[in-house]
Design a protein around this motif. Structure first.
Motif, PDB file in Angstrom:
ATOM      1  N   ARG A   1       0.808  -1.214   0.000  1.00  0.00           N
ATOM      2  CA  ARG A   1       0.000   0.000   0.000  1.00  0.00           C
ATOM      3  C   ARG A   1       0.844   1.268   0.000  1.00  0.00           C
ATOM      4  NH1 ARG A   1      -4.551   1.363   4.644  1.00  0.00           N
ATOM      5  NH2 ARG A   1      -5.116   3.433   3.910  1.00  0.00           N
ATOM      6  N   TRP A   2       2.019   1.219   0.663  1.00  0.00           N
ATOM      7  CA  TRP A   2       2.815   2.429   0.836  1.00  0.00           C
ATOM      8  C   TRP A   2       4.214   2.228   0.266  1.00  0.00           C
ATOM      9  CZ3 TRP A   2       0.504   0.623   5.669  1.00  0.00           C
ATOM     10  CH2 TRP A   2      -0.675   1.288   5.989  1.00  0.00           C
ATOM     11  N   SER A   3       4.946   3.346   0.198  1.00  0.00           N
ATOM     12  CA  SER A   3       6.317   3.303  -0.279  1.00  0.00           C
ATOM     13  C   SER A   3       7.178   4.170   0.630  1.00  0.00           C
ATOM     14  CB  SER A   3       6.392   3.804  -1.726  1.00  0.00           C
ATOM     15  OG  SER A   3       7.711   3.768  -2.203  1.00  0.00           O
ATOM     16  N   LEU A   4       8.129   3.552   1.301  1.00  0.00           N
ATOM     17  CA  LEU A   4       9.061   4.226   2.203  1.00  0.00           C
ATOM     18  C   LEU A   4      10.239   4.773   1.404  1.00  0.00           C
ATOM     19  CD1 LEU A   4      10.093   4.647   5.237  1.00  0.00           C
ATOM     20  CD2 LEU A   4      11.243   2.436   4.921  1.00  0.00           C
ATOM     21  N   ASP A   5      10.692   5.981   1.748  1.00  0.00           N
ATOM     22  CA  ASP A   5      11.788   6.586   0.976  1.00  0.00           C
ATOM     23  C   ASP A   5      13.013   5.679   0.920  1.00  0.00           C
ATOM     24  OD1 ASP A   5      10.325   8.813   0.371  1.00  0.00           O
ATOM     25  OD2 ASP A   5      11.173  10.073   1.949  1.00  0.00           O
ATOM     26  N   HIS A   6      13.516   5.263   2.082  1.00  0.00           N
ATOM     27  CA  HIS A   6      14.702   4.403   2.117  1.00  0.00           C
ATOM     28  C   HIS A   6      14.549   3.378   3.229  1.00  0.00           C
ATOM     29  CE1 HIS A   6      16.674   6.889  -0.745  1.00  0.00           C
ATOM     30  NE2 HIS A   6      17.103   7.816   0.080  1.00  0.00           N
ATOM     31  N   LEU A   7      15.017   2.179   2.956  1.00  0.00           N
ATOM     32  CA  LEU A   7      15.075   1.133   3.966  1.00  0.00           C
ATOM     33  C   LEU A   7      16.526   0.700   4.104  1.00  0.00           C
ATOM     34  CD1 LEU A   7      13.332  -0.668   5.829  1.00  0.00           C
ATOM     35  CD2 LEU A   7      13.240  -2.343   3.961  1.00  0.00           C
ATOM     36  N   PHE A   8      17.082   0.908   5.298  1.00  0.00           N
ATOM     37  CA  PHE A   8      18.456   0.514   5.603  1.00  0.00           C
ATOM     38  C   PHE A   8      18.432  -0.549   6.704  1.00  0.00           C
ATOM     39  CE2 PHE A   8      19.110   4.788   3.903  1.00  0.00           C
ATOM     40  CZ  PHE A   8      20.274   4.670   3.164  1.00  0.00           C
ATOM     41  N   VAL A   9      19.576  -1.206   6.905  1.00  0.00           N
ATOM     42  CA  VAL A   9      19.767  -2.061   8.073  1.00  0.00           C
ATOM     43  C   VAL A   9      21.185  -1.807   8.571  1.00  0.00           C
ATOM     44  CG1 VAL A   9      20.573  -4.045   6.737  1.00  0.00           C
ATOM     45  CG2 VAL A   9      19.512  -4.426   8.959  1.00  0.00           C
ATOM     46  N   ASP A  10      21.362  -1.816   9.897  1.00  0.00           N
ATOM     47  CA  ASP A  10      22.708  -1.580  10.421  1.00  0.00           C
ATOM     48  C   ASP A  10      23.428  -2.904  10.635  1.00  0.00           C
ATOM     49  OD1 ASP A  10      21.996  -2.660  12.898  1.00  0.00           O
ATOM     50  OD2 ASP A  10      21.788  -0.721  13.891  1.00  0.00           O
ATOM     51  N   GLN A  11      24.669  -2.847  11.148  1.00  0.00           N
ATOM     52  CA  GLN A  11      25.507  -4.043  11.239  1.00  0.00           C
ATOM     53  C   GLN A  11      24.980  -5.059  12.239  1.00  0.00           C
ATOM     54  OE1 GLN A  11      26.320  -0.995  12.317  1.00  0.00           O
ATOM     55  NE2 GLN A  11      27.942  -0.991  13.876  1.00  0.00           N
ATOM     56  N   ASP A  12      24.055  -4.652  13.110  1.00  0.00           N
ATOM     57  CA  ASP A  12      23.453  -5.583  14.066  1.00  0.00           C
ATOM     58  C   ASP A  12      22.095  -6.081  13.607  1.00  0.00           C
ATOM     59  OD1 ASP A  12      25.611  -5.440  15.799  1.00  0.00           O
ATOM     60  OD2 ASP A  12      24.806  -3.702  16.860  1.00  0.00           O
ATOM     61  N   GLY A  13      21.748  -5.813  12.352  1.00  0.00           N
ATOM     62  CA  GLY A  13      20.481  -6.291  11.827  1.00  0.00           C
ATOM     63  C   GLY A  13      19.281  -5.488  12.301  1.00  0.00           C
ATOM     64  N   VAL A  14      19.497  -4.251  12.719  1.00  0.00           N
ATOM     65  CA  VAL A  14      18.390  -3.386  13.127  1.00  0.00           C
ATOM     66  C   VAL A  14      17.918  -2.611  11.900  1.00  0.00           C
ATOM     67  CG1 VAL A  14      17.671  -1.450  14.581  1.00  0.00           C
ATOM     68  CG2 VAL A  14      19.216  -3.194  15.496  1.00  0.00           C
ATOM     69  N   VAL A  15      16.693  -2.875  11.492  1.00  0.00           N
ATOM     70  CA  VAL A  15      16.132  -2.231  10.304  1.00  0.00           C
ATOM     71  C   VAL A  15      15.858  -0.761  10.601  1.00  0.00           C
ATOM     72  CG1 VAL A  15      14.141  -2.195   8.766  1.00  0.00           C
ATOM     73  CG2 VAL A  15      15.168  -4.374   9.425  1.00  0.00           C
ATOM     74  N   THR A  16      16.225   0.101   9.658  1.00  0.00           N
ATOM     75  CA  THR A  16      16.103   1.543   9.836  1.00  0.00           C
ATOM     76  C   THR A  16      15.247   2.124   8.716  1.00  0.00           C
ATOM     77  OG1 THR A  16      18.264   1.663  10.936  1.00  0.00           O
ATOM     78  CG2 THR A  16      17.383   3.703  10.023  1.00  0.00           C
ATOM     79  N   LEU A  17      14.133   2.738   9.093  1.00  0.00           N
ATOM     80  CA  LEU A  17      13.203   3.346   8.148  1.00  0.00           C
ATOM     81  C   LEU A  17      13.528   4.826   8.036  1.00  0.00           C
ATOM     82  CD1 LEU A  17      11.766   0.858   9.630  1.00  0.00           C
ATOM     83  CD2 LEU A  17       9.635   1.857   8.823  1.00  0.00           C
TER      84      LEU A  17
END
Length: 371
Positions: free
Chosen positions: A75-91
């Motif tokens: 339904r939606w589109s997020l500008d960027h999806l990242f993940v850090d070195q500990d596997g924590v997803v960052t929106l």
């Protein structure tokens, strides 16, 4: 790159000879697309040292314009999806100061993304989105991941760890703008102090240009002393595993879900207990149970969690010939229910089904896993 100048602010770049001072004026982007592309090309601008001075965050770009599903629909589109070195997803949501949505609308958007992404994004989705991003860049995804992790032994479990973090609510929400309004900052600080273990931050990225040069000055906001203390306490609690029991599972279930969902999950549990051995999970924050037959396999075909969700894994029932035979009998039954994603893949995939989608078919599901 298009920009507008702000005559009120200047910085000066002095070369190694100390003779020439190049004037750089504060600038603003004409288009948010330029701003977004800058972060995708240079994720280090999201200064990970400011976010965690003891263990600076590093970033792996999973996707630009990442799809966020609502039920079965993206339904939606997020500008960027990242993940850090500990596997924590960052929106990451990027807005210019001139965009009036930066005040309140973007906060509601981000919470929608977080609520649905934490439930519906899977290890398979993250891995496939990353592979597509690498493919567009002409990069091998396995090599890129190993270089990012700096430890090839971690690569195999990395995506599953990221999914586990999502399910536990360990994620990061980052609002990015060329200037963070005071109203948004107060909302960010309020959420960051209260949304544990989710971290909510703002990144102000000031931009100066002149003489063919550009300078970008990041400032991470929202890490109040109260928020840092709360995250440390939450982190200590999160890292402690817990041995769940029937009683603690049902109590947590009743606290997390409405009475109708709790009653239906409890009824499904009772059915499982009458036909299977039930083992209890060790999640730090969320309880779970898995129906299994120890004489056939150490694993079970499904797991049910105290937030109401159901997990089906592609790797289940493969540790003995009897387990494989059981799995092969179950497969066509689950396929007929529309759950091919987790059972037709050769890779490690977990299909997560929300309570609203599997409980109406609980009787059919029980029949599918029972000989």
């Amino acid at each position: 790159m298009n920009q507008k100048r702000d005559a009120s602010s200047r910085i000066y770049l002095i070369g190694p000879d100390g003779r020439q001072a190049i004037e750089l004026a504060a600038s603003r982007y004409d288009r948010e697309a330029d701003f977004q592309e800058l972060l995708a090309m240079h994720p280090a601008l999201m200064d990970g040292r400011q976010m965690d001075p003891d263990s600076p965050r590093r970033w792996l770009l999973i996707a630009k314009e990442a799809s966020v599903p609502d039920a079965e629909v993206s339904r939606w589109s997020l500008d960027h999806l990242f993940v850090d070195q500990d596997g924590v997803v960052t929106l990451v949501e990027v807005k210019r100061k001139s965009d009036t949505r930066l005040r309140r609308e973007v906060v509601g958007q981000m919470l929608d993304y977080a609520a649905n992404g934490s439930l519906r994004w899977t290890a398979a989705f993250l891995q496939e989105a990353f592979a597509a991003t690498c493919d567009r860049a002409g990069v091998d995804p396995d090599t890129a991941l190993e270089e990012f992790l700096q430890d090839p032994d971690r690569a195999e479990a990395f995506w599953q760890g990221a999914e586990s973090n999502l399910r536990a609510g360990r994620m990061r929400l980052l609002f990015v703008a060329d200037e963070i309004p005071a109203e948004l900052l107060r909302i960010v600080e309020f959420l960051n102090e209260r949304m544990s273990p989710t971290e909510v931050l703002a990144l102000e990225l000031r931009y100066f240009s002149g003489g063919g040069y550009s300078t970008h000055v990041p400032r991470v906001l929202g890490r109040t002393l109260a928020a840092v203390a709360q995250k440390e306490i939450s982190g200590a609690r999160t890292n402690a595993r817990r041995m769940w029991t029937r009683e603690s599972f049902l109590a947590d279930l009743q606290g997390r879900t409405d009475s109708e969902v709790a009653d239906k999950v409890a009824a499904f549990l009772a059915e499982c207990e009458s036909h299977f051995e039930v083992t209890w999970g060790t999640g730090a924050q969320t309880g779970s149970f898995t129906p299994r037959r120890s004489s056939v396999s150490a694993r079970g075909p499904i797991s049910v969690f105290s937030d109401g969700r159901l997990d089906i894994k592609s790797s289940w029932l493969n540790d003995s010939p009897a387990a494989i035979a059981w799995r092969d009998r179950i497969k066509p039954r689950l396929e007929s229910m529309g759950w091919q994603q987790a059972i037709s893949s050769d890779r490690e995939v977990t299909l997560t089904v929300p309570a609203a989608e599997w409980l109406p078919r609980a009787e059919q599901l029980f029949a599918a896993i029972t000989d």
